[in-house]
Design a protein around this motif. Structure first.
Motif, PDB file in Angstrom:
ATOM      1  N   GLU A  48       0.826  -1.200   0.000  1.00 51.94           N
ATOM      2  CA  GLU A  48       0.000   0.000   0.000  1.00 51.94           C
ATOM      3  C   GLU A  48       0.865   1.257   0.000  1.00 51.94           C
ATOM      4  O   GLU A  48       0.494   2.279  -0.582  1.00 51.94           O
ATOM      5  CB  GLU A  48      -0.924   0.000   1.217  1.00 51.94           C
ATOM      6  CG  GLU A  48      -1.964  -1.115   1.187  1.00 51.94           C
ATOM      7  CD  GLU A  48      -2.837  -1.125   2.413  1.00 51.94           C
ATOM      8  OE1 GLU A  48      -2.511  -0.416   3.394  1.00 51.94           O
ATOM      9  OE2 GLU A  48      -3.859  -1.861   2.410  1.00 51.94           O
ATOM     10  N   ARG A  49       2.012   1.188   0.630  1.00 55.23           N
ATOM     11  CA  ARG A  49       2.945   2.314   0.681  1.00 55.23           C
ATOM     12  C   ARG A  49       3.657   2.495  -0.661  1.00 55.23           C
ATOM     13  O   ARG A  49       3.892   3.625  -1.094  1.00 55.23           O
ATOM     14  CB  ARG A  49       3.969   2.051   1.795  1.00 55.23           C
ATOM     15  CG  ARG A  49       4.976   3.157   2.052  1.00 55.23           C
ATOM     16  CD  ARG A  49       6.003   2.659   3.065  1.00 55.23           C
ATOM     17  NE  ARG A  49       6.973   3.656   3.441  1.00 55.23           N
ATOM     18  CZ  ARG A  49       7.003   4.292   4.599  1.00 55.23           C
ATOM     19  NH1 ARG A  49       6.092   4.039   5.507  1.00 55.23           N
ATOM     20  NH2 ARG A  49       7.939   5.182   4.867  1.00 55.23           N
ATOM     21  N   GLU A  50       4.017   1.384  -1.306  1.00 50.32           N
ATOM     22  CA  GLU A  50       4.741   1.407  -2.572  1.00 50.32           C
ATOM     23  C   GLU A  50       4.086   0.395  -3.517  1.00 50.32           C
ATOM     24  O   GLU A  50       4.520  -0.757  -3.622  1.00 50.32           O
ATOM     25  CB  GLU A  50       6.212   1.065  -2.342  1.00 50.32           C
ATOM     26  CG  GLU A  50       7.072   1.063  -3.590  1.00 50.32           C
ATOM     27  CD  GLU A  50       6.860   2.283  -4.447  1.00 50.32           C
ATOM     28  OE1 GLU A  50       6.159   2.161  -5.465  1.00 50.32           O
ATOM     29  OE2 GLU A  50       7.390   3.357  -4.093  1.00 50.32           O
ATOM     30  N   PRO A  51       3.025   0.824  -4.234  1.00 45.91           N
ATOM     31  CA  PRO A  51       2.254  -0.124  -5.063  1.00 45.91           C
ATOM     32  C   PRO A  51       3.067  -0.770  -6.175  1.00 45.91           C
ATOM     33  O   PRO A  51       2.687  -1.845  -6.665  1.00 45.91           O
ATOM     34  CB  PRO A  51       1.134   0.762  -5.642  1.00 45.91           C
ATOM     35  CG  PRO A  51       1.031   1.926  -4.703  1.00 45.91           C
ATOM     36  CD  PRO A  51       2.419   2.166  -4.199  1.00 45.91           C
ATOM     37  N   ARG A  52       4.176  -0.156  -6.589  1.00 55.28           N
ATOM     38  CA  ARG A  52       4.965  -0.735  -7.677  1.00 55.28           C
ATOM     39  C   ARG A  52       5.794  -1.930  -7.225  1.00 55.28           C
ATOM     40  O   ARG A  52       6.303  -2.696  -8.059  1.00 55.28           O
ATOM     41  CB  ARG A  52       5.885   0.332  -8.269  1.00 55.28           C
ATOM     42  CG  ARG A  52       5.145   1.461  -8.994  1.00 55.28           C
ATOM     43  CD  ARG A  52       6.099   2.561  -9.415  1.00 55.28           C
ATOM     44  NE  ARG A  52       6.706   3.208  -8.251  1.00 55.28           N
ATOM     45  CZ  ARG A  52       7.601   4.186  -8.327  1.00 55.28           C
ATOM     46  NH1 ARG A  52       8.006   4.619  -9.505  1.00 55.28           N
ATOM     47  NH2 ARG A  52       8.096   4.717  -7.224  1.00 55.28           N
ATOM     48  N   ALA A  53       5.965  -2.107  -5.926  1.00 56.35           N
ATOM     49  CA  ALA A  53       6.760  -3.237  -5.431  1.00 56.35           C
ATOM     50  C   ALA A  53       6.004  -4.542  -5.657  1.00 56.35           C
ATOM     51  O   ALA A  53       4.852  -4.684  -5.249  1.00 56.35           O
ATOM     52  CB  ALA A  53       7.070  -3.050  -3.951  1.00 56.35           C
ATOM     53  N   TRP A  75       2.820 -12.030  -4.116  1.00 58.23           N
ATOM     54  CA  TRP A  75       4.122 -11.505  -4.498  1.00 58.23           C
ATOM     55  C   TRP A  75       4.759 -12.440  -5.525  1.00 58.23           C
ATOM     56  O   TRP A  75       4.615 -13.668  -5.435  1.00 58.23           O
ATOM     57  CB  TRP A  75       5.034 -11.383  -3.272  1.00 58.23           C
ATOM     58  CG  TRP A  75       4.630 -10.238  -2.397  1.00 58.23           C
ATOM     59  CD1 TRP A  75       3.640 -10.232  -1.461  1.00 58.23           C
ATOM     60  CD2 TRP A  75       5.188  -8.925  -2.411  1.00 58.23           C
ATOM     61  NE1 TRP A  75       3.552  -8.996  -0.865  1.00 58.23           N
ATOM     62  CE2 TRP A  75       4.484  -8.170  -1.429  1.00 58.23           C
ATOM     63  CE3 TRP A  75       6.211  -8.315  -3.129  1.00 58.23           C
ATOM     64  CZ2 TRP A  75       4.778  -6.831  -1.172  1.00 58.23           C
ATOM     65  CZ3 TRP A  75       6.508  -6.988  -2.877  1.00 58.23           C
ATOM     66  CH2 TRP A  75       5.800  -6.252  -1.912  1.00 58.23           C
ATOM     67  N   LYS A  76       5.450 -11.866  -6.493  1.00 56.86           N
ATOM     68  CA  LYS A  76       6.232 -12.652  -7.438  1.00 56.86           C
ATOM     69  C   LYS A  76       7.496 -13.073  -6.711  1.00 56.86           C
ATOM     70  O   LYS A  76       8.407 -12.271  -6.502  1.00 56.86           O
ATOM     71  CB  LYS A  76       6.564 -11.823  -8.684  1.00 56.86           C
ATOM     72  CG  LYS A  76       7.295 -12.618  -9.754  1.00 56.86           C
ATOM     73  CD  LYS A  76       7.578 -11.771 -10.996  1.00 56.86           C
ATOM     74  CE  LYS A  76       8.326 -12.573 -12.040  1.00 56.86           C
ATOM     75  NZ  LYS A  76       8.635 -11.744 -13.251  1.00 56.86           N
TER      76      LYS A  76
END
Length: 372
Positions: A48-53, A75-76
């Motif tokens: 939620e803090r870093e959606p691109r992760a 998660w990948k």
């Protein structure tokens, strides 16, 4: 045997009812369930803090349970281990849960230093110190590095020489030894990251069940690396009266005598991380992602509530230790903290024990507030 944990079922070595690290060969630690539950919750909060992760490396997979749970959380995931039995078991555990993920038989340092190999999140959970893997992690992680250290004796100063060797710091075995260990670890990690012009911000840290765990948000500029180094300094601890003070900087300048009792046993500890060890907003977000299907949900929520309310002072006091020194019976903690606040001091409980507290006042201020 099969273990159900956090919504997945995995095969692990050993027999039901076994203790820590049971079984021969592949390592599995049932007492780390809290660690793994909080990892999954923290990963959800971080997304939620870093959606691109989106990519996650379980750097020491063992049975694969942490990586499997990350994959189950969308998660990948890549799982790495040098042990061929661990690699085989990790693949089987992904398949058992119908999850995708890559499993590689690689040393994490070799894997991370491979050209073009980057992960958004790198999770280091070795047996013992994480320092041999820290350089590779900070050089090749984009967003977040999660670190567990189980060698608490060197970190907290109980094994002094080992702590100096491994962490390039002077640890001291004080009554706040658990927090000493956390801040020695954070200091070593911040200095390692800075070599790669990476700044670290601890957004969540806890000390539980004889291990230290921290989550470091990364920024990739020399300026922010410098700012992280500026959070380092020394604590000066009086062994005679328990007074302590701290100052920022990489050069220790310990007072010859204690300003409170005049004693000459004032010992420096550091360089330590003196800044905040958590971000209150992020910790609150982690709590929101602790779900009832987690086996340690009740304990995790209580821990997170305590951490969210904890002051950012770099050391804590033990109330019972103080009353013992004063040769008086201790009062209840709520009453004690109220007295500090009524005297104008900030005060909070801490995660390090039921009688531990933090305050922005000195030991003399505390004594004046509760004894006069």
């Amino acid at each position: 045997m099969l273990v159900e944990e956090g919504g997945v079922t995995v095969e692990v070595p050993g027999e039901a009812g076994g203790g820590e690290g049971v079984g021969e060969g592949v390592f599995f630690n049932p007492t780390q369930e809290l660690n793994r539950d909080l990892t999954v919750a923290a990963l959800s909060a971080y997304r939620e803090r870093e959606p691109r992760a989106g990519t996650y490396l379980d750097a020491m997979a063992a049975s694969g349970i942490r990586g499997v749970r990350a994959a189950n959380n969308d998660w990948k995931t890549t799982l790495a281990d040098l042990d061929p039995d661990s690699v085989e078991l990790s693949r089987a555990n992904l398949a058992r849960n119908d999850l995708d993920g890559e499993v590689v038989q690689r040393n994490v340092n070799s894997l991370l230093h491979e050209d073009g190999q980057f992960f958004d999140v790198v999770d280091l959970d070795p047996f013992g110190t994480p320092i041999p893997f820290a350089d590779a992690a900070f050089a090749n992680a984009r967003n977040l590095v999660c670190v567990t250290a189980t060698d608490t004796a060197p970190l907290c100063g109980a094994h002094f020489e080992s702590g100096v060797r491994k962490y390039s710091a002077v640890p001291r075995n004080t009554e706040y030894h658990a927090e000493m260990g956390l801040r020695v670890l954070l200091s070593a990690l911040a200095r390692t990251a800075a070599r790669y012009d990476v700044g670290v911000t601890p957004i969540f840290s806890h000390v539980s069940d004889h291990y230290v765990r921290t989550y470091l948000d990364l920024s990739h500029t020399a300026t922010e690396a410098n700012e992280a180094i500026d959070e380092l300094g020394y604590v000066y601890h009086c062994q005679e009266c328990l007074h302590r003070e701290y100052e920022y900087g990489l050069i220790a300048d310990s007072p010859e005598t204690c300003p409170r009792c005049g004693g000459r046993q004032v010992l420096p500890a550091g360089p330590l991380w003196l800044g905040p060890a958590h971000d209150r907003e992020f910790v609150a977000g982690v709590r929101e992602h602790v779900t009832d299907y987690m086996g340690t949900a009740k304990r995790a929520r209580k821990l997170l509530d305590t951490i969210a309310g904890e002051l950012h002072e770099p050391t804590h006091f033990d109330q019972h230790r103080l009353y013992k020194q004063w040769s008086e019976p201790a009062v209840g903690m709520d009453e004690f903290l109220d007295e500090l606040r009524e005297a104008g001091l900030a005060a909070s409980r801490t995660q390090y024990g039921g009688t531990t507290f933090k305050t922005d006042g000195t030991l003399a201020d505390v004594e004046a507030a509760v004894r006069e």
